[in-house]
Design a protein around this motif. Structure first.
Motif, PDB file in Angstrom:
ATOM      1  N   PRO A  61       0.360  -1.561  -0.216  1.00 12.59           N
ATOM      2  CA  PRO A  61       0.083  -0.202   0.257  1.00 12.59           C
ATOM      3  C   PRO A  61       0.627   1.442  -0.539  1.00 12.59           C
ATOM      4  O   PRO A  61       0.455   1.875  -0.618  1.00 12.59           O
ATOM      5  CB  PRO A  61      -1.196  -0.043   0.950  1.00 12.59           C
ATOM      6  CG  PRO A  61      -0.897  -1.993   1.771  1.00 12.59           C
ATOM      7  CD  PRO A  61       0.099  -1.889   1.095  1.00 12.59           C
ATOM      8  N   LYS A  62       2.017   1.350   0.810  1.00 13.74           N
ATOM      9  CA  LYS A  62       2.735   2.913   0.391  1.00 13.74           C
ATOM     10  C   LYS A  62       3.145   2.478  -0.386  1.00 13.74           C
ATOM     11  O   LYS A  62       3.474   3.735  -1.093  1.00 13.74           O
ATOM     12  CB  LYS A  62       3.930   2.407   2.017  1.00 13.74           C
ATOM     13  CG  LYS A  62       3.242   2.286   3.036  1.00 13.74           C
ATOM     14  CD  LYS A  62       5.178   2.546   4.634  1.00 13.74           C
ATOM     15  CE  LYS A  62       4.144   2.931   5.803  1.00 13.74           C
ATOM     16  NZ  LYS A  62       4.823   2.358   6.768  1.00 13.74           N
ATOM     17  N   GLN A  63       4.143   1.576  -1.477  1.00 18.31           N
ATOM     18  CA  GLN A  63       4.603   1.923  -2.811  1.00 18.31           C
ATOM     19  C   GLN A  63       3.618   2.079  -3.983  1.00 18.31           C
ATOM     20  O   GLN A  63       4.084   2.820  -4.343  1.00 18.31           O
ATOM     21  CB  GLN A  63       4.877   0.322  -2.578  1.00 18.31           C
ATOM     22  CG  GLN A  63       5.612   0.162  -3.827  1.00 18.31           C
ATOM     23  CD  GLN A  63       6.985  -1.328  -4.080  1.00 18.31           C
ATOM     24  OE1 GLN A  63       5.468  -2.171  -3.843  1.00 18.31           O
ATOM     25  NE2 GLN A  63       7.188  -1.187  -4.253  1.00 18.31           N
ATOM     26  N   ALA A  64       2.535   1.631  -3.804  1.00 23.52           N
ATOM     27  CA  ALA A  64       1.349   1.762  -4.396  1.00 23.52           C
ATOM     28  C   ALA A  64       0.744   3.869  -4.787  1.00 23.52           C
ATOM     29  O   ALA A  64       1.172   4.410  -5.278  1.00 23.52           O
ATOM     30  CB  ALA A  64       0.168   1.205  -4.236  1.00 23.52           C
ATOM     31  N   ILE A  65       0.979   4.321  -3.081  1.00 19.09           N
ATOM     32  CA  ILE A  65      -0.024   5.348  -2.801  1.00 19.09           C
ATOM     33  C   ILE A  65       1.925   6.552  -3.147  1.00 19.09           C
ATOM     34  O   ILE A  65       1.646   7.214  -4.068  1.00 19.09           O
ATOM     35  CB  ILE A  65       0.011   5.977  -1.523  1.00 19.09           C
ATOM     36  CG1 ILE A  65      -0.966   5.576  -1.073  1.00 19.09           C
ATOM     37  CG2 ILE A  65       0.633   7.019  -1.077  1.00 19.09           C
ATOM     38  CD1 ILE A  65      -1.389   5.425   0.663  1.00 19.09           C
ATOM     39  N   SER A  66       3.122   6.183  -3.247  1.00 16.50           N
ATOM     40  CA  SER A  66       4.267   6.523  -3.286  1.00 16.50           C
ATOM     41  C   SER A  66       4.140   6.632  -4.611  1.00 16.50           C
ATOM     42  O   SER A  66       4.806   7.697  -5.455  1.00 16.50           O
ATOM     43  CB  SER A  66       5.170   6.257  -3.178  1.00 16.50           C
ATOM     44  OG  SER A  66       5.543   7.032  -1.455  1.00 16.50           O
ATOM     45  N   ALA A  67       4.094   5.620  -5.630  1.00 17.27           N
ATOM     46  CA  ALA A  67       4.042   5.589  -6.852  1.00 17.27           C
ATOM     47  C   ALA A  67       3.182   6.807  -7.798  1.00 17.27           C
ATOM     48  O   ALA A  67       3.244   7.418  -8.693  1.00 17.27           O
ATOM     49  CB  ALA A  67       3.974   4.227  -7.578  1.00 17.27           C
TER      50      ALA A  67
END
Length: 58
Positions: free
Chosen positions: A5-11
Motif C-alpha cells: 500500500p505505501k509503495q502504491a501511494i508513493s508511485a
C-alpha cells in the motif's frame, strides 16, 4: 505480485508530480527481482519506489 500500500501511494505521487510538469509517463513496472516499482518518464527521467514507499530518483 502486488505492490505494498505505501509503495502504491508513493508511485501515484511520483506520477502525479511528473504529469503536473507535463512529463509523459512511458513505463511503470513492478520489478519481480527487487520488488521495486520502476517509473520511466519522458524517456529520460527515472524513479524507483521501494516496498517501504521510499522514492529513489535515478
Amino acid at each position: 505480485m502486488e505492490p505494498t500500500p505505501k509503495q502504491a501511494i508513493s508511485a501515484i505521487r511520483v506520477c502525479a508530480q511528473l504529469t503536473r510538469v507535463y512529463k509523459g509517463i512511458d513505463l511503470v513496472r513492478l520489478d519481480e527481482r527487487t520488488r521495486n516499482i520502476y517509473i520511466l518518464a519522458n524517456n529520460s527521467i527515472e524513479a524507483e519506489v521501494t516496498s517501504t514507499g521510499e522514492i529513489l530518483w535515478l
